[in-house]
Design an enzyme around this catalytic site. Structure first.
Site, PDB file in Angstrom:
ATOM      1  N   LYS A 190     -26.737  69.087  -5.196  1.00 45.70           N
ATOM      2  CA  LYS A 190     -26.288  68.574  -3.901  1.00 45.70           C
ATOM      3  C   LYS A 190     -26.686  69.572  -2.814  1.00 45.70           C
ATOM      4  O   LYS A 190     -26.338  70.760  -2.884  1.00 45.70           O
ATOM      5  CB  LYS A 190     -24.766  68.447  -3.912  1.00 45.70           C
ATOM      6  CG  LYS A 190     -24.277  67.021  -3.788  1.00 45.70           C
ATOM      7  CD  LYS A 190     -22.770  67.009  -3.818  1.00 45.70           C
ATOM      8  CE  LYS A 190     -22.242  65.743  -3.191  1.00 45.70           C
ATOM      9  NZ  LYS A 190     -20.781  65.717  -3.208  1.00 45.70           N
TER      10      LYS A 190
HETATM   11  O1  G3P Z   1     -18.439  63.007  -2.241  1.00 45.02           O
HETATM   12  C1  G3P Z   1     -18.053  63.347  -0.951  1.00 45.02           C
HETATM   13  C2  G3P Z   1     -16.595  63.467  -0.856  1.00 45.02           C
HETATM   14  O2  G3P Z   1     -16.171  64.425  -1.782  1.00 45.02           O
HETATM   15  C3  G3P Z   1     -16.018  63.743   0.475  1.00 45.02           C
HETATM   16  O3  G3P Z   1     -14.817  63.088   0.479  1.00 45.02           O
HETATM   17  O4  G3P Z   1     -12.547  62.525   1.167  1.00 45.02           O
HETATM   18  O5  G3P Z   1     -13.406  64.881   1.443  1.00 45.02           O
HETATM   19  O6  G3P Z   1     -14.231  63.039   2.921  1.00 45.02           O
HETATM   20  P1  G3P Z   1     -13.694  63.408   1.564  1.00 45.02           P
END
Ligand code: G3P
Length: 215
Positions: free
Chosen positions: A83
């Site tokens: 990533k």
């Molecule tokens: O895969 C991306 C994710 O982990 C981000 O999620 O909920 O932290 O915006 P969030």
């Protein structure tokens, strides 16, 4: 649409994997930090559980450290996908890693232009963070639709991972749009399984069965 779990928690991953529909895993530095465990060890264990792409993120922000870290992470298992945050250095790293046959997932993607550049640089996956777009008062699903139309128009083979999913309807909408993959947190996968009518139906069937078997 393929289903990934967005988690670095081994118990969560094991539990969801046992249901038979899990196609891959995404992690990020915040998710790994929550586990308070050795990073490589966590990724190694995930690879032993799930047979599919496992995203592990670089921490470095300059081109050289991104490539160096990516090479180390890629050695953990052939399913590891690196990533890389969508920056100028990130794009350079994506293109170098493509030439080295190392799969990448362009992350922290918030615009269709960023997605297009990541794809042209050679990313295997791009991850639009739809929930975080919603958080700032824009429409994350609209962004996802834009990316999918552009990729479709030019037959780009980079796969789109709908990420930062916040509720089950995000998943339904992403699937209707033809998103290749959605990466979903554990609690939302559990919500997707549940339906009150399924529970009520089981309760009624069992009650009827008991009544009958007493005759
Ligand atoms: O895969 C991306 C994710 O982990 C981000 O999620 O909920 O932290 O915006 P969030």
């Amino acid at each position: 649409m393929r289903i990934f779990i967005d988690s670095a928690n081994i118990e969560e991953i094991r539990e969801i994997n046992s249901m038979g529909f899990l196609d891959g895993v995404t992690t990020n530095p915040s998710l790994v930090a929550k586990e308070k465990r050795n990073y490589r060890q966590v990724i190694q264990e995930i690879c032993a559980i799930v047979n599919g792409p496992i995203s592990a993120e670089v921490i470095g922000t300059d081109y050289e450290s991104m490539v160096r870290e990516a090479e180390e992470l890629a050695k953990i298992h052939p399913n590891v996908v690196i990533k890389i945050p969508l920056t100028e250095d990130g794009l350079k790293a994506i293109s170098t890693l493509r030439d080295m046959d190392i799969s990448t997932n362009a992350t922290l993607v918030f615009s269709a232009n960023q997605a297009l550049l990541a794809a042209r640089a050679g990313a295997s996956f791009v991850s639009p963070f739809i929930g975080r777009v919603d958080d700032i008062g824009n429409d994350g699903l609209f962004l996802l639709q834009d990316m999918l139309s552009i990729f479709d128009q030019y037959m780009i083979d980079t796969e789109v991972i709908a990420a930062s999913i916040r509720h089950p309807m995000h998943v339904v909408e992403a699937a209707k749009m033809g998103s290749h993959i959605a990466t979903i947190p554990y609690n939302i996968i559990k919500q997707m399984v549940k339906h009150p009518l399924t529970d009520a139906g089981i309760e009624k069937f069992l009650a009827d069965w008991k009544q009958n078997s007493q005759k």
